[in-house]
Scaffold this active site. Sequence first.
Site, PDB file in Angstrom:
ATOM      1  CG  HIS B 247      -0.502  -0.465   2.487  1.00 22.29           C
ATOM      2  ND1 HIS B 247       0.652  -0.004   3.071  1.00 22.29           N
ATOM      3  CD2 HIS B 247      -1.026  -1.370   3.353  1.00 22.29           C
ATOM      4  CE1 HIS B 247       0.814  -0.605   4.235  1.00 22.29           C
ATOM      5  NE2 HIS B 247      -0.183  -1.446   4.421  1.00 22.29           N
ATOM      6  CG  ASP B 320      -4.856  -2.740   3.593  1.00 21.95           C
ATOM      7  OD1 ASP B 320      -5.037  -3.739   4.336  1.00 21.95           O
ATOM      8  OD2 ASP B 320      -4.323  -1.692   3.981  1.00 21.95           O
TER       9      ASP B 320
END
Lengths: 348, 464
Positions: B247, B320
């Site tokens: 991320h 995520d």
Amino acid sequence: MKHLLSTQDLSARNALRLLNVAEEMAAVGQREIKKLPALRGRTVVNLFFEDSTRTRISFEAAAKRLSADVINFAAKGSSVSKGESLKDTAQTLEAMSADAVVIRHPASGAPARLAASGWIDAAVVNAGDGTHEHPTQALLDAFTLRRHWAKLDGTPSAGTTLAGMKVLIVGDVLHSRVARSNVWLLTTLGAEVLLAGPPTLLPVGVGAWPCTVYYNLDDALAQRPDAVMMLRLQAERMNAAFFPSTREYSRRWGFDDGRLALLDTMGLDDTVIMHPGPMNRGLEISSAAADSPRSTVLAQVRNGVSVRMAALYLLLSGDSQDDPQDDQPENQADQPDQLATTPEGRTP
Amino acid sequence: MTTDTTAGSTATPSATEYLILGASILGGDAADLLIRDGLIAVVGPEAADAASRGAVTIDAEGLVALPGMVDLHTHLREPGREDAETVETGSRAAALGGFTAIHAMANSSPVADTAGVVEQVYRLGLASGWVEVRPVGAVTVGLGGQRLAELGAMAESRASVRVFSDDGICVHDPVLMRRALEYVKAFDGVIAQHAQEPRLTEGAQMNEGEVSAVLGLTGWPAVAEESIIARDVLLAQHVGSRLHVCHVSTAGSVEIIRWAKARGIDVTAEVTPHHLLLTDELVRSYDPVYKVNPPLRTSDDVHALRAALADGTIDVVGTDHAPHPSEHKECEWAQAAMGMTGLETALSVVQHAMVETGLLDWEGFARVTSVAPARIGRLEHQGRPLAAGEPANLILVDPAARWTVDPSTMATKGRNSPFRGLELPGSVRATFYAGHPTVLEGRLATPRQAPAASMTGEAPAWNI
């Protein structure tokens, strides 16, 4: 106005209405019988998740002078340490038919969350949330400044703005909800705001604020401010390396006797010294400065009750002269229709 | 790989043939596909002739055929927080979202830091049968950042773990990070780093910048991410290992990764759908549905991330996906849990942010959502071309569809979607996992039956 959550979203018109009504409330405070029947039968809950005797007493006095019933709910410590969520606490108050909830909370945004969540219908008044805002403190500061400014001008306070006034705010801006609320409100009312403090205690992003930033207090004082507002310094900040020692802080950013004398030398006879309290005498402000005729500390406390009466009155009395601009919510969650397009915060 | 040839189970749906008519292959020319025995048997005009009489025909006119999406970054919460998500509910959400493989992050309870736990998650995935569930192993024992977990045991377990991560927590000790990078070379593993300098982010609540200054929320500075990435790419270069950065959220991180790739360092990077679309302006509402780690950044960051995904600096999209029970979001901002759901919105958000903006075509979409993540996770049967003889892990997408996100109707247990109320393009009409349709007509069909041998443990897992 349904809630009073911040000064950033307060229009100049509504801010002036609040201050003008506060003048009327102050007049009531001069009368032999200091009570109005305006909120008879209404319930105001003081919901304090943080210790704050001064602010709570001020709100309590304000509500009682308007004949409201007052419930004090001191949830000391955090809601979580009590094992009860903010939502459950709020719904308990709703079940008790609270008309207004005055909330002090250590988490920034807790009042906004309460107001937008749909958990309660009551009006929400932010009495200080984390390091976000403390709007009634800024309103009482503005009220105090306006009286001072009008008196110098020889005009009545009501209706006056702060146009032309230069206000210097000094100290721990980063952690100060008082500073944030004052920056927005004082600039909305036409004042020029200067900030001074150690770079570590000014937030990243302060460059976008409508004010000038000084790292040196004496350079800021050389701008000849009409008011100097000293912020409370929490000594434990030293442990997180925000500054090396309280003595160094005091020398560089404290309003000490030397700087008090400097105001006289500079011929700034009408410059006032403000402090939201409680003061650390000898740290951010010297005793001589705190007790000098320039100090407005006690006037600020007195004016707090009038301003809070005005806020509760305007929120609870079905104010019809609202500024429609304030009714446009900035919270996108309130505007599901706009989500389909590209609201702020969603990159097209 | 071994395909599903379970003897005697003539009733298993995977025994059926599927004839897909007129799907646009990776957004290009339309073609027919015949799926048989877990494989793409035929692609082209002869597919219909090759199909048996009982083949199920799917009219795919106007639909795009893509390889099944592969998520390197999913939180399935099981074992430990089955109130938030289970392998079953999370993999249902994944199938609906167009995934045929997901990587279950290690921050369960107990932590997936032993062969026993990763095998448990792996078996739960096989039993569910909606997608391939690949456990991620923890780098350190209990995510504690002190001692290496038994990475080799996890790699050689039946879950054959290749991706290791303490995600949620940064492996911040530089020596430990160096050793982890070195050690996984023994079994072609990769360390997926959650880049967050812990001291710079103590109590951090949101991106540090103009919005945090106004809101009075403790800032999460970009430098806390960028400084760890800079250190890690240099460590990866020094020990000659491969690094995956989870991320990536800032423009500065993109610059560092671009520099590292130019130097030939073996680094791959991931971006989430939400960081491709949302900014910290949303935090002004104080609604914790926008609270996530790393935090939503600025519009400049969003544009840098999109450009990096388009030019290959960022290799993959990872969701995520982080479901939370509602009580963890129905509270004040500072108390709220970090994380957003993402499996069922990923395709649409990436289409909106990347395809409809002209930054990626569908082939590029397949690269960042399937081909590259499969390569990083060493899933040899995922992210493959849509060609005869390849494993039939593929999806059919209606790119012209428009839908409004409603978290209450999702298959995930999490209701914390930041896209609630947003109208998005693109809809997954069908998902084929190893030749078996887990999603048909945009709805869940049936799970793939696990090969019997792989459940009893007498034979190697089907996908080793």
